[in-house]
Scaffold this motif. Structure first.
Motif, PDB file in Angstrom:
ATOM      1  N   PRO A  71      -5.284  14.447  31.606  1.00 50.92           N
ATOM      2  CA  PRO A  71      -4.716  15.806  31.645  1.00 50.92           C
ATOM      3  C   PRO A  71      -4.097  16.239  30.311  1.00 50.92           C
ATOM      4  CG  PRO A  71      -4.079  14.577  33.590  1.00 50.92           C
ATOM      5  CD  PRO A  71      -4.736  13.596  32.663  1.00 50.92           C
ATOM      6  N   ARG A  72      -3.617  15.261  29.539  1.00 49.18           N
ATOM      7  CA  ARG A  72      -3.011  15.620  28.242  1.00 49.18           C
ATOM      8  C   ARG A  72      -3.955  15.324  27.076  1.00 49.18           C
ATOM      9  NH1 ARG A  72       0.592  11.986  27.990  1.00 49.18           N
ATOM     10  NH2 ARG A  72       0.141  11.149  30.036  1.00 49.18           N
ATOM     11  N   VAL A  73      -5.183  14.989  27.397  1.00 49.54           N
ATOM     12  CA  VAL A  73      -6.245  14.763  26.399  1.00 49.54           C
ATOM     13  C   VAL A  73      -5.763  13.845  25.279  1.00 49.54           C
ATOM     14  CG1 VAL A  73      -8.083  15.877  25.072  1.00 49.54           C
ATOM     15  CG2 VAL A  73      -6.970  17.139  26.912  1.00 49.54           C
ATOM     16  N   ARG A  74      -5.181  12.738  25.634  1.00 51.35           N
ATOM     17  CA  ARG A  74      -4.676  11.788  24.652  1.00 51.35           C
ATOM     18  C   ARG A  74      -5.781  10.799  24.268  1.00 51.35           C
ATOM     19  NH1 ARG A  74      -1.316  13.598  21.827  1.00 51.35           N
ATOM     20  NH2 ARG A  74      -2.670  15.330  22.387  1.00 51.35           N
ATOM     21  N   PRO A  75      -5.892  10.422  22.991  1.00 49.75           N
ATOM     22  CA  PRO A  75      -6.934   9.473  22.588  1.00 49.75           C
ATOM     23  C   PRO A  75      -6.657   8.080  23.144  1.00 49.75           C
ATOM     24  CG  PRO A  75      -5.493   9.975  20.734  1.00 49.75           C
ATOM     25  CD  PRO A  75      -5.103  10.894  21.840  1.00 49.75           C
ATOM     26  N   VAL A  76      -7.752   7.414  23.535  1.00 46.44           N
ATOM     27  CA  VAL A  76      -7.624   6.046  24.072  1.00 46.44           C
ATOM     28  C   VAL A  76      -8.520   5.110  23.290  1.00 46.44           C
ATOM     29  CG1 VAL A  76      -7.026   6.776  26.413  1.00 46.44           C
ATOM     30  CG2 VAL A  76      -9.441   6.454  25.784  1.00 46.44           C
ATOM     31  N   SER A  77      -8.050   3.888  23.151  1.00 45.34           N
ATOM     32  CA  SER A  77      -8.869   2.810  22.595  1.00 45.34           C
ATOM     33  C   SER A  77      -8.863   1.707  23.639  1.00 45.34           C
ATOM     34  CB  SER A  77      -8.273   2.280  21.288  1.00 45.34           C
ATOM     35  OG  SER A  77      -8.962   1.121  20.876  1.00 45.34           O
ATOM     36  N   PHE A  78     -10.038   1.404  24.212  1.00 40.92           N
ATOM     37  CA  PHE A  78     -10.106   0.483  25.348  1.00 40.92           C
ATOM     38  C   PHE A  78     -10.917  -0.761  24.986  1.00 40.92           C
ATOM     39  CE2 PHE A  78      -7.805   3.101  27.861  1.00 40.92           C
ATOM     40  CZ  PHE A  78      -8.414   3.960  28.753  1.00 40.92           C
ATOM     41  N   GLU A  79     -10.319  -1.918  25.158  1.00 41.50           N
ATOM     42  CA  GLU A  79     -11.054  -3.190  25.058  1.00 41.50           C
ATOM     43  C   GLU A  79     -10.971  -3.831  26.437  1.00 41.50           C
ATOM     44  OE1 GLU A  79      -9.419  -5.315  21.694  1.00 41.50           O
ATOM     45  OE2 GLU A  79     -10.300  -3.910  20.298  1.00 41.50           O
ATOM     46  N   LEU A  80     -12.088  -3.811  27.157  1.00 45.42           N
ATOM     47  CA  LEU A  80     -12.048  -4.093  28.584  1.00 45.42           C
ATOM     48  C   LEU A  80     -12.788  -5.386  28.920  1.00 45.42           C
ATOM     49  CD1 LEU A  80     -12.557  -0.400  29.780  1.00 45.42           C
ATOM     50  CD2 LEU A  80     -10.411  -1.613  29.279  1.00 45.42           C
ATOM     51  N   GLY A  92     -15.137  -4.290  19.737  1.00 47.25           N
ATOM     52  CA  GLY A  92     -14.920  -3.598  21.001  1.00 47.25           C
ATOM     53  C   GLY A  92     -16.181  -3.708  21.822  1.00 47.25           C
ATOM     54  N   GLY A  93     -16.278  -2.900  22.880  1.00 49.26           N
ATOM     55  CA  GLY A  93     -17.421  -3.035  23.766  1.00 49.26           C
ATOM     56  C   GLY A  93     -18.006  -1.706  24.174  1.00 49.26           C
ATOM     57  N   MET A  94     -19.184  -1.788  24.821  1.00 47.63           N
ATOM     58  CA  MET A  94     -19.835  -0.589  25.349  1.00 47.63           C
ATOM     59  C   MET A  94     -19.954  -0.718  26.864  1.00 47.63           C
ATOM     60  SD  MET A  94     -23.648  -1.260  23.812  1.00 47.63           S
ATOM     61  CE  MET A  94     -23.142  -1.565  22.117  1.00 47.63           C
ATOM     62  N   GLY A  95     -20.402   0.348  27.511  1.00 46.51           N
ATOM     63  CA  GLY A  95     -20.485   0.316  28.978  1.00 46.51           C
ATOM     64  C   GLY A  95     -19.107   0.073  29.572  1.00 46.51           C
ATOM     65  N   LEU A  96     -19.037  -0.789  30.589  1.00 51.01           N
ATOM     66  CA  LEU A  96     -17.746  -1.083  31.236  1.00 51.01           C
ATOM     67  C   LEU A  96     -16.806  -1.869  30.319  1.00 51.01           C
ATOM     68  CD1 LEU A  96     -18.650  -2.125  34.906  1.00 51.01           C
ATOM     69  CD2 LEU A  96     -17.520  -0.024  34.125  1.00 51.01           C
ATOM     70  N   SER A  97     -17.274  -2.296  29.156  1.00 51.37           N
ATOM     71  CA  SER A  97     -16.453  -3.151  28.285  1.00 51.37           C
ATOM     72  C   SER A  97     -15.560  -2.381  27.334  1.00 51.37           C
ATOM     73  CB  SER A  97     -17.354  -4.106  27.490  1.00 51.37           C
ATOM     74  OG  SER A  97     -17.978  -5.025  28.383  1.00 51.37           O
ATOM     75  N   GLY A  98     -15.631  -1.069  27.339  1.00 47.49           N
ATOM     76  CA  GLY A  98     -14.639  -0.389  26.524  1.00 47.49           C
ATOM     77  C   GLY A  98     -15.080   0.922  25.915  1.00 47.49           C
ATOM     78  N   ILE A  99     -14.100   1.523  25.218  1.00 44.10           N
ATOM     79  CA  ILE A  99     -14.332   2.771  24.483  1.00 44.10           C
ATOM     80  C   ILE A  99     -13.710   2.612  23.111  1.00 44.10           C
ATOM     81  CG2 ILE A  99     -13.735   5.218  24.305  1.00 44.10           C
ATOM     82  CD1 ILE A  99     -13.685   5.329  27.341  1.00 44.10           C
ATOM     83  N   GLY A 100     -14.490   2.884  22.073  1.00 50.79           N
ATOM     84  CA  GLY A 100     -13.980   2.822  20.716  1.00 50.79           C
ATOM     85  C   GLY A 100     -14.048   1.419  20.145  1.00 50.79           C
ATOM     86  N   ARG A 101     -13.656   1.320  18.867  1.00 48.13           N
ATOM     87  CA  ARG A 101     -13.642   0.030  18.182  1.00 48.13           C
ATOM     88  C   ARG A 101     -12.313  -0.119  17.455  1.00 48.13           C
ATOM     89  NH1 ARG A 101     -17.419   0.008  20.962  1.00 48.13           N
ATOM     90  NH2 ARG A 101     -19.534  -0.784  20.606  1.00 48.13           N
ATOM     91  N   GLU A 102     -11.809  -1.308  17.343  1.00 51.85           N
ATOM     92  CA  GLU A 102     -10.684  -1.601  16.458  1.00 51.85           C
ATOM     93  C   GLU A 102     -11.126  -2.722  15.522  1.00 51.85           C
ATOM     94  OE1 GLU A 102      -6.665  -1.476  17.967  1.00 51.85           O
ATOM     95  OE2 GLU A 102      -7.302  -0.400  19.778  1.00 51.85           O
ATOM     96  N   GLY A 103     -10.394  -2.831  14.416  1.00 56.92           N
ATOM     97  CA  GLY A 103     -10.811  -3.791  13.380  1.00 56.92           C
ATOM     98  C   GLY A 103     -11.180  -3.011  12.128  1.00 56.92           C
ATOM     99  N   GLY A 104     -10.727  -3.489  10.983  1.00 58.18           N
ATOM    100  CA  GLY A 104     -11.070  -2.845   9.711  1.00 58.18           C
ATOM    101  C   GLY A 104     -10.770  -1.353   9.742  1.00 58.18           C
ATOM    102  N   GLU A 105     -11.687  -0.552   9.201  1.00 58.58           N
ATOM    103  CA  GLU A 105     -11.488   0.904   9.141  1.00 58.58           C
ATOM    104  C   GLU A 105     -11.437   1.524  10.528  1.00 58.58           C
ATOM    105  OE1 GLU A 105     -13.146   2.290   4.796  1.00 58.58           O
ATOM    106  OE2 GLU A 105     -13.984   3.155   6.638  1.00 58.58           O
ATOM    107  N   SER A 106     -12.073   0.867  11.515  1.00 52.80           N
ATOM    108  CA  SER A 106     -12.036   1.412  12.886  1.00 52.80           C
ATOM    109  C   SER A 106     -10.598   1.528  13.371  1.00 52.80           C
ATOM    110  CB  SER A 106     -12.836   0.510  13.839  1.00 52.80           C
ATOM    111  OG  SER A 106     -14.174   0.400  13.398  1.00 52.80           O
ATOM    112  N   SER A 107      -9.762   0.564  12.986  1.00 55.33           N
ATOM    113  CA  SER A 107      -8.346   0.640  13.382  1.00 55.33           C
ATOM    114  C   SER A 107      -7.666   1.807  12.670  1.00 55.33           C
ATOM    115  CB  SER A 107      -7.635  -0.672  13.049  1.00 55.33           C
ATOM    116  OG  SER A 107      -8.155  -1.717  13.846  1.00 55.33           O
ATOM    117  N   LEU A 108      -7.964   1.979  11.374  1.00 56.00           N
ATOM    118  CA  LEU A 108      -7.369   3.102  10.648  1.00 56.00           C
ATOM    119  C   LEU A 108      -7.751   4.418  11.320  1.00 56.00           C
ATOM    120  CD1 LEU A 108      -6.852   0.955   8.505  1.00 56.00           C
ATOM    121  CD2 LEU A 108      -7.632   2.567   6.784  1.00 56.00           C
ATOM    122  N   HIS A 109      -9.013   4.530  11.728  1.00 52.88           N
ATOM    123  CA  HIS A 109      -9.451   5.789  12.346  1.00 52.88           C
ATOM    124  C   HIS A 109      -8.760   6.033  13.666  1.00 52.88           C
ATOM    125  CE1 HIS A 109     -13.370   5.788   9.763  1.00 52.88           C
ATOM    126  NE2 HIS A 109     -12.280   6.070   9.076  1.00 52.88           N
TER     127      HIS A 109
END
Ligand code: NAD
Ligand code: 2VS
Length: 491
Positions: free
Chosen positions: A251-260, A462-479
């Motif tokens: 509802p508040r359109v907040r960005p998420v980073s998911f490692e599932l 990070g992962g795709m499908g049920l395993s997550g949304i987005g990536r962290e690590g290196g520049e991915s974390s900065l983004h």
């Protein structure tokens, strides 16, 4: 006041440990023995609100504008201080998880140092994106992006690698100028609170790092994700919870980073060095008692070497040493809790109903009176299953894998990719052309060839499908941990 004294593990808000409230608390239990070690103060909605408010105030009090070199120097001091207090973190991690001392030292606490130092380096060296834009009539414009902190970041982490996963997120978040409110797993409260001592010692301003303990729904976790004052959520945990958190912040359109979650496959080709593959597979199936999101729970083996691999893994499993986590000889600890052990044992029953042949394990080990109260389980291997079976499709998150034969490369790729998850895979072959080819065809976030859990922290993770949304690590974390503003100047 320290993170743990007089039998309490405390919340840490606005630069201070909070006086615990007996009426709002839960037990810290040692998974190795089942003994209660301390009481944990459960943060209520008001305390979570205080944490978010102080995190916001800290940003405005100068943390967000702190020069990069000061922020990265502070991260390096934090790593140095964790190193000085290394054994305290090892003891805290072991109390929470029951994991063997060798793993707590070599993986969990060691990676906390690496996480802080790596992201200090990455952020210190980060440039900005800029372009000179050619316009009609020979004019030009200068475009450059400046990156500002995302803001107040909710950091929600699981119980399997508590300090590793916490610092994997907190290090880049702080390096990028954010403030954080951390909600550790209810199973593993100790190291998040202990880290607050270190960050205070190295000069982190009050309110930049906050810890609120509790559970998920109707507790600190949900109070945090539903709080209007958070600017983003970085979450590591199960896919089901990730889906729920996504709805909560939508509802508040907040960005998420998911490692599932994951249901990771290994593919073992007929040209492997059997001993090398057995060493790697044993590690990928049984590390941290199978409680690593990257662990292998599906092992696809070329039919010509199936019996060699199956027999070799049974021998390796028999060589694992379950027992007193304080002994260097111990290789394998308990599961995190009795509740999680019941979940894994329920899958053992389902496997038998689905026709599994138990090659080894399948029950509860007898480790003597001292450990009889712990959540121990036997390392287990199955054959006789297919991709249609629940135990081959659903994440179990224990020391268990199904071994399934294949004939051709195409069949192996199809079997490995036949999953709703997409986190990790490993390919075992001495034909490196095939290794590259097959690894690239895995629909996963990280694909290893002749190794497992080898980590380059500058790579996207990070992962795709049920395993997550987005990536962290290196520049991915900065983004993820910054918001870019592109400035366009007519020249
Ligand atoms: N992809 C990865 O990097 C990675 C790493 C570790 C663990 N995991 C996954 O995590 C799972 C095991 O960890 P777990 O049992 O702690 O997962 P979990 O999803 O039950 O809990 C994770 C965290 O979320 C909190 N939480 C639970 N419900 C919540 C809610 N409604 N709102 C806000 N917070 C909530 C929990 O208290 C905990 O701190 C496995 O599925 C594993 O695969 C993934
Ligand atoms: O249990 C999951 C492990 C995740 C590991 C990492 O996030 C990492 O190695 O950075």
């Amino acid at each position: 006041m320290t993170s743990q004294c007089d039998g309490w593990i405390r919340n840490y808000v606005d630069g201070s440990y909070v006086e615990p409230d007996e009426s709002s608390s839960f037990d810290q239990v040692d998974p190795a023995t089942g003994r209660v070690l301390a009481r944990v103060h459960e943060a209520d909605k008001a305390l979570v609100d205080r944490a978010v408010t102080s995190a916001r105030r800290a940003l405005g009090n100068g943390w967000a504008d702190t020069p990069v070199r000061e922020r990265t120097a502070l991260l390096r001091r934090a790593a140095d201080r964790i190193e000085e207090r290394f054994e305290e973190f090892v003891a805290a991690e072991m109390a929470d998880t029951g994991k063997p001392i060798t793993q707590a030292r070599e993986l969990d606490v060691a990676r906390a140092l690496t996480n802080f130092r790596t992201f200090a380096d990455i952020v210190a060296a980060a440039g900005q994106e800029s372009f000179v834009t050619d316009l009609a009539g020979g004019k030009q414009a200068l475009n450059y992006a400046i990156r500002k902190p995302l803001g107040v970041v909710a950091v929600i982490v699981p119980w399997n690698l508590p300090l590793l996963l916490l610092t994997w997120k907190v290090a880049p978040a702080l390096a990028c100028g954010n403030s954080v409110v951390v909600k550790p797993s209810e199973e593993t409260p100790a190291t998040a609170s202990l880290l607050a001592e270190v960050l205070e010692e190295v000069g982190l301003p009050a309110g930049v790092y906050n810890v609120v303990h509790g559970f998920g729904a109707n507790s600190a976790g949900e109070f945090l994700t539903t709080h209007p004052g958070i600017d983003g959520v970085t979450f590591t945990g199960s896919s089901a919870t990730g889906s729920h958190v996504m709805k909560t912040v939508a509802p508040r359109v907040r960005p998420v980073s998911f490692e599932l979650g994951g249901k990771n496959a290994a593919i073992v080709f007929d040209d492997v060095d059997i001993d090398e593959a057995l060493t790697g597979l044993t590690k990928s199936v049984f590390t941290n008692t199978g409680q690593v999101c990257l662990c292998t729970e599906r092992v696809y083996v070329h039919r010509s070497i199936f019996d060699d691999i199956a027999g070799g893994l049974v021998e390796r499993a028999a060589g694992l040493r379950l027992g007193d986590p304080t002994l260097d000889a111990t290789t394998t600890g308990p599961l995190i809790s009795q509740a999680h052990r019941k979940k894994v044992l329920d899958y053992f029953e389902i496997a038998e109903q689905e026709g599994a042949k138990v090659l080894t394990g399948g029950g509860i080990p007898d480790l003597g009176q001292e450990l009889s109260g712990g959540s121990w389980i036997e390392p287990t291997l199955w054959t006789g299953l297919t991709n249609k079976d629940r135990v081959v499709r659903e994440e179990i998150f224990g020391p268990v894998a199904a071994l399934i034969p294949f004939e051709t490369e195409a069949e192996a790729i199809a079997l490995a990719n036949d999953t709703e998850y997409g986190l990790a895979a490993s390919v075992w072959t001495n034909d490196l052309r095939r290794g590259h080819r097959v690894a690239q065809k895995m629909n996963v976030g990280i694909s290893w060839v002749n190794t497992w859990f080898t980590r380059e922290l500058r790579s996207p993770f990070g992962g795709m499908g049920l395993s997550g949304i987005g990536r962290e690590g290196g520049e991915s974390s900065l983004h993820f941990y910054t918001e870019p503003t592109n400035v366009c100047v007519q020249l």
